[in-house]
Design a protein around this motif. Structure first.
Motif, mmCIF file in Angstrom:
data_model
loop_
_atom_site.group_PDB
_atom_site.id
_atom_site.type_symbol
_atom_site.label_atom_id
_atom_site.label_comp_id
_atom_site.label_asym_id
_atom_site.label_seq_id
_atom_site.Cartn_x
_atom_site.Cartn_y
_atom_site.Cartn_z
ATOM 1 N N GLN A 116 -12.105 9.915 8.685
ATOM 2 C CA GLN A 116 -12.447 9.778 7.247
ATOM 3 C C GLN A 116 -11.661 10.820 6.480
ATOM 4 O O GLN A 116 -11.876 11.891 6.046
ATOM 5 N N VAL A 117 -10.314 10.484 6.631
ATOM 6 C CA VAL A 117 -9.179 11.109 6.118
ATOM 7 C C VAL A 117 -8.321 10.147 5.315
ATOM 8 O O VAL A 117 -8.527 8.839 5.585
ATOM 9 N N THR A 118 -7.277 10.478 4.903
ATOM 10 C CA THR A 118 -6.168 9.651 4.139
ATOM 11 C C THR A 118 -5.572 8.610 5.428
ATOM 12 O O THR A 118 -5.723 9.146 6.448
ATOM 13 N N ALA B 289 -9.270 -0.765 0.424
ATOM 14 C CA ALA B 289 -8.324 -0.329 1.240
ATOM 15 C C ALA B 289 -7.992 0.782 1.945
ATOM 16 O O ALA B 289 -8.753 1.492 1.692
ATOM 17 N N TYR B 290 -6.996 0.853 2.955
ATOM 18 C CA TYR B 290 -6.816 1.963 3.699
ATOM 19 C C TYR B 290 -7.827 2.246 4.638
ATOM 20 O O TYR B 290 -8.352 3.209 4.824
ATOM 21 N N ASP B 291 -8.541 1.037 5.245
ATOM 22 C CA ASP B 291 -9.318 1.080 6.271
ATOM 23 C C ASP B 291 -8.652 1.926 7.598
ATOM 24 O O ASP B 291 -8.030 1.278 8.085
ATOM 25 N N LEU C 10 0.798 -1.256 -0.188
ATOM 26 C CA LEU C 10 -0.030 0.023 -0.080
ATOM 27 C C LEU C 10 0.922 1.412 0.028
ATOM 28 O O LEU C 10 0.360 2.301 0.088
ATOM 29 N N GLY C 11 2.109 0.900 0.012
ATOM 30 C CA GLY C 11 3.163 2.302 0.265
ATOM 31 C C GLY C 11 2.897 3.242 1.359
ATOM 32 O O GLY C 11 2.667 4.494 1.151
ATOM 33 N N LEU C 12 2.652 2.700 2.336
ATOM 34 C CA LEU C 12 2.641 3.238 3.851
ATOM 35 C C LEU C 12 3.847 3.081 4.492
ATOM 36 O O LEU C 12 4.388 1.860 4.377
ATOM 37 N N GLN D 151 -2.752 8.296 6.385
ATOM 38 C CA GLN D 151 -1.617 8.914 6.911
ATOM 39 C C GLN D 151 -2.031 10.053 7.986
ATOM 40 O O GLN D 151 -1.514 10.290 8.948
ATOM 41 N N GLU D 152 -3.298 10.795 7.550
ATOM 42 C CA GLU D 152 -3.699 11.747 8.549
ATOM 43 C C GLU D 152 -4.637 11.380 9.474
ATOM 44 O O GLU D 152 -4.637 11.861 10.546
#
Lengths: 457, 340
Positions: A334-336, A289-291, A206-208, A338-339
């Motif tokens: 409800q943001v990315t 993705a990115y839950d 996921l590039g995190l 990362q945030e």
């Protein structure tokens, strides 16, 4: 006529404080446990309310060493009132509130405010944890004796661990005569960097930015060395990696005053959950993705870590389960990824999650209850040992749960203001039927059945 | 539906057949099948023909609105999407974070909802955070989302234009050796290219400093969980060895701040070990092509003579990018049946 008496009949009584696990009855009167075991009809007071406990487990109310009630300062995320209702629904009768409030719990006035607020608003017992350093800034020790005198049960700078090794050493020494543990959230900042999830396959996909397991393990190793050097009392908050378990095991084997906790989510979910498919792995990430509800600190890790933590909990190397209940408002999630804020709302799902381990025979029912009651009470020390017992004469803090009841997590029904859980929509097996605090029913589900009041023949 | 209904352009190509897959978003190539990639590349071939005409305009997307939403600086990707939309007669509105409500603190989601409420058909988004396009795809139900680069995660349209460029020069991608050189850890281009080339049957080898490789790809221990990339690539930190017999060599941009963060001893040592040079390219297959997603640091990850030499296809990549983006805009807006 003792009309405030309640009899729980034919329940499976699990009381690790007395190594008790057998079907019997519990009699509650005047806020205390009057009797527990097989009760003859003549011992039951006239007019006593009777609950049919058949098929249910009765245990001491759960104790949570680590939860975020957000008050004062972040009442839009959680309040003592809402958090205490969530606790009651989840079977918890004692909560230890972490000090990352605004202002933080670094002086007696804030402790007093929380305890005053708890007396007004809370259904359950609220204990508080004071800061190690002023403002949780990691520069100067907080007035730890004043905090201890005003009733805090431990010290912690919570999400900002004590990074400075010498300050941690001094805190362990200074608190020696206070008799309270220092609970450190072990994450070495120079290793965790900007990480938002566990280093590993999903982070790569996921590039995190990943947080290596060594971020946790190096600081635990450091703190254990400091505890050994000082004789201080160390409690390691929320273990998340396989490598942390042997560190704690060896520290205990050397006779050090070290205890540790683990969270339900680290025992039952992995970094695969970040893919948004409730743990199912996939090579096609897609729109789910990115839950962000899976973003938690320390992060969800791999299956190998989960297995090691379960083993450590079953062995007793890990003393207790703590929820790290970290409720957030919708906007914070409800943001990315990362945030998004770190944290999961856990109080209302903890039991159902842990019972998965019991149903799959990885943990005995007795051990599970121990890690939720006697385990945390042991960390809190002698003063609080009564909280984890069904011994007659102790406060009637009791949870009655149905280990077999299946239910679907629906956050719209949460009492907590925090709806942030990756378990939304998943099926759990096992749910609280009723929770008693000092003999009062503070939560009851539709499944609670009262029989006809007892009338003496 | 075909483009041949237009007056000005009686026909452009038969390549738009068969019927496009009902895809709504383009977030990464991990959920593309080989067949779907092949369709996009074929469709792009027809689009490239349009770009070669004197009058570069077809009315395929007349009445459709595309918004490019860029939270990061970009030259080629943003202009490429804008040109792609305009050639297809879509109305293209460009928005960048500076000068927008994002500066007043509006969240990405609210900005997305606002744009959706204006009735647009497609949002092309670039954002510094991985998963930004997924956030919009999850919460916006009436628009298509195209990921134009999200954090370290993916840059699927770049990968598709790379595939197109290689296929255009070398034909079938199957069996080709593709070497990707540089900071793979922080590269969304590398991630999407790995998916794309591997799905098309090419062999992908990664080379670069071990500190700039995804950690799970650097370990062989059986107990370490491996990412899906682990089964798709080989890693060889020795570029001289990795480049042996390569058909394609792709140099990634090296951000100079990596040195300050400790990933590299020095740019000088990076150049010595990983710069794509004439000498190194000698070891590749005769006629091997050199690619770069741009913007280049000439003289660092790629030598000046290679960047502008005969083996470089870097300008073809840019040209082909417009055609590939036309194909995607067309397929998503018309093909996915958003009107239905």
């Amino acid at each position: 006529m003792e009309t405030d008496s309640i009899l729980i009949r034919h329940a499976r009584i699990v009381d690790p404080s007395r190594q008790l696990d057998r079907v019997g009855d519990i009699l509650i009167g005047s806020g205390e446990i009057t009797a527990a075991g097989r009760l003859g009809p003549d011992r039951i007071p006239n007019g006593c309310r009777v609950i049919d406990g058949t098929g249910l487990v009765a245990s001491p109310g759960f104790i949570d060493l680590h939860c975020h009630l957000r008050e004062p300062g972040f009442e839009y995320k959680e309040t003592i009132a809402a958090g205490s209702k969530a606790a009651a629904k989840g079977g918890f009768t004692t909560l230890c509130a972490m000090p990352n409030t605004d202002p933080p719990i670094d002086n007696a006035a804030v402790v007093d405010f929380i305890h005053q607020k708890a007396r007004q608003d809370s259904l359950v017992r609220i204990l508080s944890i004071g800061c190690v350093t002023k403002g949780r800034k990691g520069h100067e020790l907080a007035e730890m004796e004043e905090l201890a005198s005003s009733g805090v049960v431990a010290f912690s700078d919570d999400g900002d661990p004590v990074y400075d090794a010498n300050l941690m050493r001094l805190a362990l020494i200074y608190s020696l005569d206070l008799g309270l543990p220092i609970s450190n959230h072990c994450q070495e900042r120079s290793l965790s960097c900007n990480g938002v999830m566990a280093e590993g396959p999903v982070a790569t996909h996921l590039g995190l930015d990943g947080i290596p397991a060594a971020a946790e393990e190096t600081m635990i190793a450091r703190d254990i060395a400091l505890a050994e050097a000082t004789g201080g009392r160390l409690h390691v908050a929320h273990l998340s990696t396989a490598g942390s378990v042997p560190l704690v095991r060896e520290a205990k084997a050397r006779g050090l005053s070290v205890t540790a906790e683990v969270c339900p989510h680290h025992l039952t979910t992995t970094d695969q959950w970040v893919l948004g498919r409730k743990g199912e792995s996939t090579t096609a990430a897609g729109g789910l993705a990115y839950d962000t509800s899976t973003k938690v600190y320390p992060p969800l890790r791999g299956q190998r870590d989960v297995d090691a933590l379960i083993q450590g909990l079953a062995d007793g190397v890990i003393d207790c389960v703590a929820t790290d209940h970290a409720p957030h408002d919708l906007t914070s999630k409800q943001v990315t990824y990362q945030e998004a804020a770190f944290g999961i709302s856990v109080l209302e799902t903890a039991l159902g999650s842990l019972l998965q381990l019991v149903h799959s025979k990885k943990l005995s029912m007795g051990a599970m209850v121990d890690r939720l009651t006697t385990g945390p009470a042991r960390v809190l020390g002698e003063t609080y040992s009564d909280l984890a017992s069904l011994q007659p004469g102790t406060a009637a803090d009791i949870v009655l749960f149905d280990p077999e009841q299946e239910w679907t997590v629906d956050t719209a029904e949460f009492e907590s203001k925090g709806r942030n859980t990756p378990l939304e929509g998943t099926m759990l097996k096992g749910r609280v039927v009723a929770t008693f605090a000092s003999g009062n029913i503070i939560y009851q589900s539709a499944g609670l059945i009262f029989e006809e009041p007892h009338v003496k023949a | 539906m075909s483009l041949s209904r237009t007056i000005e352009t009686p026909e452009i190509s038969g390549a738009l057949e068969p019927e496009p897959a009902p895809r709504k978003h383009v977030l990464d190539l991990d959920d593309f099948s080989r067949e779907e990639i092949t369709e996009v590349l074929e469709s792009a071939r027809g689009m490239k023909e349009v770009l070669g005409r004197d009058i570069k305009k077809v009315p395929a997307l007349r009445g459709k609105v595309v918004v490019t939403l860029f939270y990061e600086a970009s030259t080629r990707t943003r202009i490429s999407f804008e040109e792609a939309g305009k050639v297809l007669s879509a109305d293209v509105i460009n928005m960048s974070a500076s000068g927008s409500s994002a500066e007043k603190g509006e969240s990405l989601l609210n900005t997305g909802l606002t744009i959706q409420a204006m009735g647009v058909d497609t949002i092309v988004i670039r954002h510094p955070h991985s998963g930004a396009s997924h956030l919009l795809a999850k919460h916006l139900d009436r628009v298509s989302i195209i990921n134009a680069g999200d954090g370290l995660h993916a840059h699927p349209t770049q990968a598709l234009l790379d595939l197109y460029t290689v296929q255009d020069k070398l034909g079938d991608l199957g069996g080709l050796k593709v070497v990707i050189v540089g900071d793979v850890l922080h590269s969304r281009v590398a991630r999407s290219d790995i998916w794309g080339f591997a799905k098309m049957g090419a062999k992908v080898v990664l080379s670069g400093p071990a500190t700039l490789m995804p950690p799970d790809l650097m370990r062989s221990s059986g107990s370490i969980a491996r990412s899906p990339f682990a089964s798709l690539v080989e890693v060889d930190t020795d570029l001289d060895r990795a480049i042996e017999g390569a058909d394609v060599v792709m140099a990634l941009r090296l951000q100079q701040e990596r040195q300050n963060a400790g990933f590299l001893p020095s740019i000088r040592e990076y150049i010595r070990r990983w710069q794509v040079t004439d000498a190194r390219l000698e070891r590749a297959r005769l006629g091997a092509m050199v690619m770069h997603p741009g913007p280049m640091n000439e003289g660092i990850e790629i030598s000046n003579s290679i960047a502008h030499g005969g083996s470089s296809v870097i300008e073809d990549q840019v040209t082909n990018g417009v055609a590939v983006r036309m194909a995607l805009l067309y397929q998503l807006t018309i093909g996915a049946g958003l009107e239905s």
